[in-house]
Design an enzyme around this catalytic site. Structure first.
Site, PDB file in Angstrom:
ATOM      1  N   LYS A   1       0.701  -1.215   0.117  1.00 37.08           N
ATOM      2  CA  LYS A   1      -0.029  -0.026  -0.012  1.00 37.08           C
ATOM      3  C   LYS A   1       0.865   1.180  -0.144  1.00 37.08           C
ATOM      4  O   LYS A   1       0.527   2.039  -0.846  1.00 37.08           O
ATOM      5  CB  LYS A   1      -0.953  -0.058   1.136  1.00 37.08           C
ATOM      6  CG  LYS A   1      -1.448   1.489   1.730  1.00 37.08           C
ATOM      7  CD  LYS A   1      -2.253   1.331   2.693  1.00 37.08           C
ATOM      8  CE  LYS A   1      -1.459   1.570   3.967  1.00 37.08           C
ATOM      9  NZ  LYS A   1      -1.045   2.972   4.362  1.00 37.08           N
ATOM     10  N   ASN A   2       1.854   1.319   1.042  1.00 38.22           N
ATOM     11  CA  ASN A   2       2.746   2.581   1.130  1.00 38.22           C
ATOM     12  C   ASN A   2       3.726   2.607  -0.094  1.00 38.22           C
ATOM     13  O   ASN A   2       4.573   3.790  -0.090  1.00 38.22           O
ATOM     14  CB  ASN A   2       3.371   2.414   2.431  1.00 38.22           C
ATOM     15  CG  ASN A   2       2.414   2.720   3.451  1.00 38.22           C
ATOM     16  OD1 ASN A   2       1.296   3.120   3.124  1.00 38.22           O
ATOM     17  ND2 ASN A   2       2.959   2.509   4.734  1.00 38.22           N
TER      18      ASN A   2
ATOM     19  N   ARG B   1      -4.485  10.757   4.877  1.00 41.08           N
ATOM     20  CA  ARG B   1      -3.780  11.620   4.807  1.00 41.08           C
ATOM     21  C   ARG B   1      -2.513  11.715   3.676  1.00 41.08           C
ATOM     22  O   ARG B   1      -2.052  12.673   3.174  1.00 41.08           O
ATOM     23  CB  ARG B   1      -3.085  12.122   6.236  1.00 41.08           C
ATOM     24  CG  ARG B   1      -2.419  10.811   6.622  1.00 41.08           C
ATOM     25  CD  ARG B   1      -1.809  10.560   8.174  1.00 41.08           C
ATOM     26  NE  ARG B   1      -1.127  11.856   8.023  1.00 41.08           N
ATOM     27  CZ  ARG B   1      -1.573  13.159   8.967  1.00 41.08           C
ATOM     28  NH1 ARG B   1      -2.597  12.878   9.542  1.00 41.08           N
ATOM     29  NH2 ARG B   1      -0.755  14.079   9.067  1.00 41.08           N
TER      30      ARG B   1
ATOM     31  N   CYS C   1      -4.374  13.047  13.714  1.00 42.22           N
ATOM     32  CA  CYS C   1      -4.507  11.469  13.171  1.00 42.22           C
ATOM     33  C   CYS C   1      -4.792  10.607  14.542  1.00 42.22           C
ATOM     34  O   CYS C   1      -4.173  11.055  15.699  1.00 42.22           O
ATOM     35  CB  CYS C   1      -3.605  11.136  12.293  1.00 42.22           C
ATOM     36  SG  CYS C   1      -3.209   9.263  12.113  1.00 42.22           S
TER      37      CYS C   1
ATOM     38  N   ARG D   1       1.144  14.344  13.307  1.00 43.68           N
ATOM     39  CA  ARG D   1       1.506  14.296  11.787  1.00 43.68           C
ATOM     40  C   ARG D   1       1.322  15.398  11.178  1.00 43.68           C
ATOM     41  O   ARG D   1       0.653  15.474  10.116  1.00 43.68           O
ATOM     42  CB  ARG D   1       0.863  12.853  11.470  1.00 43.68           C
ATOM     43  CG  ARG D   1       1.005  11.801  11.960  1.00 43.68           C
ATOM     44  CD  ARG D   1       0.142  10.456  11.547  1.00 43.68           C
ATOM     45  NE  ARG D   1       1.004  10.140  10.294  1.00 43.68           N
ATOM     46  CZ  ARG D   1       0.501   9.149   9.457  1.00 43.68           C
ATOM     47  NH1 ARG D   1      -0.659   8.526   9.987  1.00 43.68           N
ATOM     48  NH2 ARG D   1       1.089   8.755   8.450  1.00 43.68           N
TER      49      ARG D   1
ATOM     50  N   ASP E   1       4.582  19.982   7.790  1.00 42.51           N
ATOM     51  CA  ASP E   1       5.286  21.330   7.950  1.00 42.51           C
ATOM     52  C   ASP E   1       6.737  21.170   7.470  1.00 42.51           C
ATOM     53  O   ASP E   1       7.414  21.968   6.513  1.00 42.51           O
ATOM     54  CB  ASP E   1       5.513  21.874   9.540  1.00 42.51           C
ATOM     55  CG  ASP E   1       6.491  20.949  10.169  1.00 42.51           C
ATOM     56  OD1 ASP E   1       7.263  21.148  10.912  1.00 42.51           O
ATOM     57  OD2 ASP E   1       6.062  19.652  10.021  1.00 42.51           O
TER      58      ASP E   1
ATOM     59  N   ASP F   1       5.376   0.583  12.071  1.00 38.46           N
ATOM     60  CA  ASP F   1       4.014  -0.079  11.654  1.00 38.46           C
ATOM     61  C   ASP F   1       3.849  -1.396  12.051  1.00 38.46           C
ATOM     62  O   ASP F   1       2.860  -2.241  11.784  1.00 38.46           O
ATOM     63  CB  ASP F   1       3.912   0.164  10.259  1.00 38.46           C
ATOM     64  CG  ASP F   1       3.884   1.563   9.518  1.00 38.46           C
ATOM     65  OD1 ASP F   1       3.800   1.810   8.539  1.00 38.46           O
ATOM     66  OD2 ASP F   1       3.457   2.486  10.444  1.00 38.46           O
TER      67      ASP F   1
ATOM     68  N   ILE G   1       8.490   6.885  16.987  1.00 39.45           N
ATOM     69  CA  ILE G   1       8.271   7.724  15.827  1.00 39.45           C
ATOM     70  C   ILE G   1       6.878   8.525  15.914  1.00 39.45           C
ATOM     71  O   ILE G   1       6.818   9.635  15.790  1.00 39.45           O
ATOM     72  CB  ILE G   1       8.036   6.713  14.618  1.00 39.45           C
ATOM     73  CG1 ILE G   1       9.293   5.896  14.372  1.00 39.45           C
ATOM     74  CG2 ILE G   1       7.447   7.445  13.327  1.00 39.45           C
ATOM     75  CD1 ILE G   1      10.429   6.366  14.137  1.00 39.45           C
TER      76      ILE G   1
ATOM     77  N   ARG H   1      -8.241  -0.744   5.096  1.00 37.71           N
ATOM     78  CA  ARG H   1      -7.575   0.283   4.404  1.00 37.71           C
ATOM     79  C   ARG H   1      -6.286  -0.095   3.963  1.00 37.71           C
ATOM     80  O   ARG H   1      -5.730   0.430   2.960  1.00 37.71           O
ATOM     81  CB  ARG H   1      -7.379   1.566   5.206  1.00 37.71           C
ATOM     82  CG  ARG H   1      -8.466   2.314   5.626  1.00 37.71           C
ATOM     83  CD  ARG H   1      -8.370   3.641   6.438  1.00 37.71           C
ATOM     84  NE  ARG H   1      -7.046   4.245   5.653  1.00 37.71           N
ATOM     85  CZ  ARG H   1      -6.293   5.355   6.273  1.00 37.71           C
ATOM     86  NH1 ARG H   1      -6.683   5.787   7.462  1.00 37.71           N
ATOM     87  NH2 ARG H   1      -5.391   6.074   5.507  1.00 37.71           N
TER      88      ARG H   1
HETATM   89  C1  EPZ Z   1       4.659   6.959   6.503  1.00 36.68           C
HETATM   90  O1  EPZ Z   1       3.864   8.133   7.030  1.00 36.68           O
HETATM   91  C2  EPZ Z   1       3.783   5.768   6.135  1.00 36.68           C
HETATM   92  N1  EPZ Z   1       2.591   6.211   5.479  1.00 36.68           N
HETATM   93  C3  EPZ Z   1       3.296   5.383   7.800  1.00 36.68           C
HETATM   94  O2  EPZ Z   1       2.265   4.177   7.626  1.00 36.68           O
HETATM   95  C4  EPZ Z   1       4.553   4.906   8.573  1.00 36.68           C
HETATM   96  O3  EPZ Z   1       3.972   4.661   9.938  1.00 36.68           O
HETATM   97  C5  EPZ Z   1       5.448   6.424   8.664  1.00 36.68           C
HETATM   98  O4  EPZ Z   1       5.812   6.629   7.315  1.00 36.68           O
HETATM   99  C6  EPZ Z   1       6.504   5.801   9.577  1.00 36.68           C
HETATM  100  O5  EPZ Z   1       7.298   4.816   8.836  1.00 36.68           O
HETATM  101  C7  EPZ Z   1       2.849   5.894   4.290  1.00 36.68           C
HETATM  102  O6  EPZ Z   1       3.834   5.516   3.725  1.00 36.68           O
HETATM  103  C8  EPZ Z   1       1.408   6.401   3.494  1.00 36.68           C
HETATM  104  P1  EPZ Z   1       6.615  10.309   8.454  1.00 36.68           P
HETATM  105  P2  EPZ Z   1       4.503   9.496   6.945  1.00 36.68           P
HETATM  106  O7  EPZ Z   1       6.687  11.565   7.736  1.00 36.68           O
HETATM  107  O8  EPZ Z   1       5.214   9.673   5.999  1.00 36.68           O
HETATM  108  C9  EPZ Z   1       6.988  13.787  11.906  1.00 36.68           C
HETATM  109  C10 EPZ Z   1       0.612   2.797   7.914  1.00 36.68           C
HETATM  110  O9  EPZ Z   1       0.107   2.163   8.969  1.00 36.68           O
HETATM  111  N2  EPZ Z   1       7.020  14.991  10.923  1.00 36.68           N
HETATM  112  O10 EPZ Z   1       7.782   9.362   8.181  1.00 36.68           O
HETATM  113  O11 EPZ Z   1       3.318  10.369   7.302  1.00 36.68           O
HETATM  114  C11 EPZ Z   1       5.515  12.693  11.913  1.00 36.68           C
HETATM  115  O12 EPZ Z   1       4.649  13.361  12.871  1.00 36.68           O
HETATM  116  C12 EPZ Z   1       0.889   4.170   8.025  1.00 36.68           C
HETATM  117  O13 EPZ Z   1       0.531   2.373   6.982  1.00 36.68           O
HETATM  118  C13 EPZ Z   1       6.625  16.067  11.301  1.00 36.68           C
HETATM  119  O14 EPZ Z   1       6.825  16.532  12.372  1.00 36.68           O
HETATM  120  O15 EPZ Z   1       5.318   9.627   8.076  1.00 36.68           O
HETATM  121  C14 EPZ Z   1       6.325  11.540  12.716  1.00 36.68           C
HETATM  122  O16 EPZ Z   1       6.145  11.802  13.812  1.00 36.68           O
HETATM  123  C15 EPZ Z   1       0.501   4.942   9.211  1.00 36.68           C
HETATM  124  N3  EPZ Z   1       6.519  16.921  10.096  1.00 36.68           N
HETATM  125  C16 EPZ Z   1       7.428  11.518  11.996  1.00 36.68           C
HETATM  126  O17 EPZ Z   1       7.863  12.765  11.585  1.00 36.68           O
HETATM  127  C17 EPZ Z   1       6.474  16.599   8.767  1.00 36.68           C
HETATM  128  O18 EPZ Z   1       6.482  17.317   7.892  1.00 36.68           O
HETATM  129  C18 EPZ Z   1       7.705  10.406  10.877  1.00 36.68           C
HETATM  130  O19 EPZ Z   1       6.647  10.745  10.199  1.00 36.68           O
HETATM  131  C19 EPZ Z   1       6.545  15.068   8.469  1.00 36.68           C
HETATM  132  C20 EPZ Z   1       6.799  14.307   9.399  1.00 36.68           C
END
Ligand code: EPZ
Length: 433
Positions: free
Chosen positions: A22-23, A96, A120, A125, A128, A308, A330, A400
């Protein structure tokens, strides 16, 4: 709303085939926005998030075919007649990952209007860092009425150092930079296999990218990209979920059509807790021999232990002898599943970002509530080893990201039904073979 009814206690025996990731499918579908020509993706999973991305691309003026069954899990996307570079709140609030379209739209169309994702279940999440990075490539960005408005004549190559590793952030900017003028260098990038697979598609579309899958990615912008066909990788999180199911239920399960190298940290941890594993080229055989022992886990960015898989590992830890400390590094709010497992008899204490799981705790079936995608998967795992019946509510979360999980589990001996299939009053669960 659909529910699952699961009667626990059956060892899983047989072979389960893993679907596409999916991702990876989501950013690859967004990448089709980078060209007027047709992009064909194969091995895509039949999950609800793909439907949502399809709706989003169609609302923008794209043509998207999602074919399953005889069409072999293939999607054909053409956004030649893209006329509305906008991701509305109605869709973004349900998924998202819709924000992945922001970078490609600005790069291709010079403008985009994308709803901010909002909160979320697993954490704030924000996006920024995505916005800051796009500004470094010359985009003018304004935020108003809950939307990001981005404009750029043509993006310019630049140097981006991510404050924090972001998977979709890395993916989105890698896509945007493919059409920027000049070179972009990104550091502290996500190294998840999904990033590398997206880069493979972009390469086929004519992009010039080096270093995807490492911490530093270099992208030479090109004037345009072209048609491509790409087969996406198997879903490592679905594979990990089934490997844990095999280890917990004491069966003999072959998880097939997966990429064992992508779940290295998990397999290492399972060996540490005493699960018996046989790793093949695209299979993992897990023979549940009971006798699981506790081990601590810290979630980290790839190649560390994936967040995950944290909830699913917690379900296993409830069945392991001793105390496991699970630290979630995370996301700030990713223990919603713990209280539901406690309702089933688990012994779990939450202290901030740490969960202290004492096992082995006999679980008993109960009515529980799924709060997010991976939490719902962990409740299915707990129910598979619980005494009696568990009823899991809000399984739309699991749809999902897991393709027909109840059919796959029934195929290897689980007693599981989806309510919504209007069963007679007394839940008639066919005796296991
Ligand atoms: C991806 O989400 C995955 N989703 C998530 O899988 C997965 O949990 C996550 O990566 C971490 O491995 C998809 O690929 C569609 P991040 P993403 O940006 O990209 C913070 C599932 O179950 N952050 O790597 O949204 C954020 O809040 C889903 O399939 C900021 O602060 O995650 C988090 O604490 C759930 N500002 C950390 O970084 C930003 O602009 C990592 O988030 C971006 C992120």
């Amino acid at each position: 709303m659909d529910k699952f009814v699961i009667r626990g206690g059956n060892p899983l025996v047989g072979t389960v085939r893993i679907s596409g990731a999916k991702n990876t499918a989501l950013p690859c579908m967004a990448a089709a926005l980078l060209t007027e020509e047709t992009v064909v993706l194969e091995n895509i999973p039949d999950v609800r998030d793909l439907q949502t991305m399809r709706r989003l691309l169609v609302e923008m003026g794209g043509e998207v075919e999602l074919g399953y069954g005889r069409a072999h899990h293939r999607t054909t996307i053409c956004t030649r007649s893209l006329n509305r570079p906008e991701a509305p709140y109605e869709l973004v609030k349900t998924m998202r990952a819709s924000t992945l379209v922001l970078g490609p739209l600005v790069a291709r169309m010079g403008r985009a209007r994308v709803s901010l994702p909002g909160g979320c279940a697993i954490g704030a999440r924000p996006i920024d860092l995505h916005i800051k990075a796009l500004e470094r490539l010359g985009a003018n960005i304004a935020q108003e009425h809950g939307y990001v408005e981005a404009r750029a004549e043509r993006l310019r190559g630049g140097h981006i150092v991510w404050d924090r590793i972001s998977v979709t952030g890395t993916e989105e900017l890698m896509m945007a930079a493919t059409l920027a003028e000049g070179e972009t260098v990104m550091e502290n990038c996500a190294r998840e296999p999904e990033v590398g697979d997206l880069a493979s598609l972009l390469h086929r579309m004519g992009a010039r990218i080096e270093g995807a899958g490492t911490g530093t990615i270099r992208i030479q912008g090109v004037p345009r990209l072209h048609a491509a066909r790409h087969r996406i990788i198997p879903d490592r999180i679905e594979a990990g979920t089934f490997v844990i199911a095999g280890a917990m239920t004491g069966g003999d399960l072959i998880v097939a059509n997966c990429e064992p190298a992508h779940i290295g940290a998990l397999l290492q941890k399972l060996a540490e807790v005493g699960a018996s594993l046989q790793v093949g080229q695209d299979t993992v055989r897990v023979i549940g021999n009971g006798g699981l022992k506790a081990a601590d886990v810290n979630t980290e960015e790839y190649p560390g232990f994936p967040t995950d898989m944290q909830a699913q590992y917690m379900a296993l830890a409830t069945q392991a002898e001793g105390t496991s400390i699970i630290t979630e590094n995370i996301f700030e709010n990713r223990f919603m599943h713990a209280q539901e497992m406690v309702r089933m008899g688990a012994n779990i204490k939450i202290e901030g970002r740490r969960a202290i799981v004492r096992g082995k705790a006999p679980l008993s079936g109960a009515a529980v509530l799924a709060s997010d995608l991976r939490a719902s998967a962990s409740l299915v795992l707990a129910a598979l080893v619980a005494e009696g019946e568990t009823i899991i509510d809000r399984v739309y979360h699991i749809d999902r990201g897991y393709e027909r999980i109840e059919e796959k589990l029934r195929g290897v001996g689980a007693q599981m039904k989806r309510i919504g299939e209007m069963l007679p009053k007394k839940v008639a669960l066919a005796p296991t073979s």
